[in-house]
Write a protein that holds these residues in place. Sequence first.
Motif, mmCIF file in Angstrom:
data_model
loop_
_atom_site.group_PDB
_atom_site.id
_atom_site.type_symbol
_atom_site.label_atom_id
_atom_site.label_comp_id
_atom_site.label_asym_id
_atom_site.label_seq_id
_atom_site.Cartn_x
_atom_site.Cartn_y
_atom_site.Cartn_z
ATOM 1 N N MET A 181 -19.828 -78.895 -17.947
ATOM 2 C CA MET A 181 -20.848 -77.910 -17.775
ATOM 3 C C MET A 181 -21.428 -78.062 -16.369
ATOM 4 O O MET A 181 -21.727 -79.162 -15.927
ATOM 5 N N ILE A 182 -21.596 -76.937 -15.702
ATOM 6 C CA ILE A 182 -22.216 -76.891 -14.386
ATOM 7 C C ILE A 182 -23.564 -76.209 -14.534
ATOM 8 O O ILE A 182 -23.671 -75.168 -15.163
ATOM 9 N N VAL A 183 -24.597 -76.793 -13.951
ATOM 10 C CA VAL A 183 -25.935 -76.191 -13.997
ATOM 11 C C VAL A 183 -26.512 -76.151 -12.586
ATOM 12 O O VAL A 183 -26.081 -76.901 -11.711
ATOM 13 N N THR A 184 -27.478 -75.258 -12.398
ATOM 14 C CA THR A 184 -28.220 -75.238 -11.140
ATOM 15 C C THR A 184 -29.677 -75.558 -11.434
ATOM 16 O O THR A 184 -30.222 -75.133 -12.450
ATOM 17 N N SER A 185 -30.276 -76.322 -10.546
ATOM 18 C CA SER A 185 -31.686 -76.666 -10.679
ATOM 19 C C SER A 185 -32.168 -77.203 -9.339
ATOM 20 O O SER A 185 -31.437 -77.894 -8.638
ATOM 21 N N ALA A 186 -33.409 -76.891 -8.993
ATOM 22 C CA ALA A 186 -34.025 -77.451 -7.799
ATOM 23 C C ALA A 186 -35.239 -78.302 -8.167
ATOM 24 O O ALA A 186 -35.888 -78.864 -7.304
ATOM 25 N N HIS A 187 -35.519 -78.387 -9.443
ATOM 26 C CA HIS A 187 -36.685 -79.126 -9.931
ATOM 27 C C HIS A 187 -36.241 -80.532 -10.342
ATOM 28 O O HIS A 187 -35.375 -80.670 -11.216
ATOM 29 N N PRO A 188 -36.790 -81.587 -9.740
ATOM 30 C CA PRO A 188 -36.320 -82.952 -10.032
ATOM 31 C C PRO A 188 -36.322 -83.326 -11.513
ATOM 32 O O PRO A 188 -35.365 -83.921 -11.997
ATOM 33 N N GLU A 189 -37.385 -82.967 -12.242
ATOM 34 C CA GLU A 189 -37.447 -83.330 -13.658
ATOM 35 C C GLU A 189 -36.396 -82.569 -14.471
ATOM 36 O O GLU A 189 -35.748 -83.128 -15.357
ATOM 37 N N LYS A 190 -36.198 -81.281 -14.168
ATOM 38 C CA LYS A 190 -35.163 -80.500 -14.855
ATOM 39 C C LYS A 190 -33.778 -81.024 -14.514
ATOM 40 O O LYS A 190 -32.897 -81.103 -15.375
ATOM 41 N N THR A 191 -33.583 -81.400 -13.250
ATOM 42 C CA THR A 191 -32.300 -81.956 -12.822
ATOM 43 C C THR A 191 -31.994 -83.231 -13.593
ATOM 44 O O THR A 191 -30.869 -83.416 -14.077
ATOM 45 N N GLN A 192 -32.987 -84.097 -13.721
ATOM 46 C CA GLN A 192 -32.794 -85.343 -14.461
ATOM 47 C C GLN A 192 -32.471 -85.072 -15.923
ATOM 48 O O GLN A 192 -31.600 -85.709 -16.508
ATOM 49 N N TRP A 193 -33.170 -84.094 -16.525
ATOM 50 C CA TRP A 193 -32.909 -83.761 -17.921
ATOM 51 C C TRP A 193 -31.480 -83.246 -18.087
ATOM 52 O O TRP A 193 -30.785 -83.601 -19.042
#
Length: 156
Positions: free
Chosen positions: A1-13
């Motif tokens: 799965m590939i995801v995009t995120s720029a938010h550190p907490e969301k990225t960690q999750w």
Amino acid sequence: MIVTSAHPEKTQWCEDSGADLIINHKTQNVNHAIKQFVPQGVDVYWDATNHPEIECALNAIAQRGRIIIMAGPQHQTTLMVGPFYTKNCSIYGFTVSDATIDELHTYASQIDYWLGRGVLRGKVALRLPLSRAAEAHQLDESGSLVGKIILSPEWE
């Protein structure tokens, strides 16, 4: 799965949840990162943002892939017909509010099945009593929370 995120907490999750690739859409070229990771493109491109990038989706999608859009009802975009039909792909709009009772039952059963097996995990940001529903809406709309808000009756 590939995801995009720029938010550190969301990225960690996302990382903790098993994402194979996390792309920071503010600092990285999403299409380039996808092509580096999956040269043939992705089979499903799911965009749940308020401003889906159809051009990005068409660049990232594999032959016969599926694009799922969950944008706001006011969003407008331009579809590049050439890349769309030469890839023989499909675009689906999705909204739960248009589902039938039977469809909602099927969805709920499937979600319950996957939650029960630990395949799906929800991210709870906050639990509030139902009397604070207005506050919950304000917090949700602020974009400051990572995860969902659970409202519970006062007697729980």
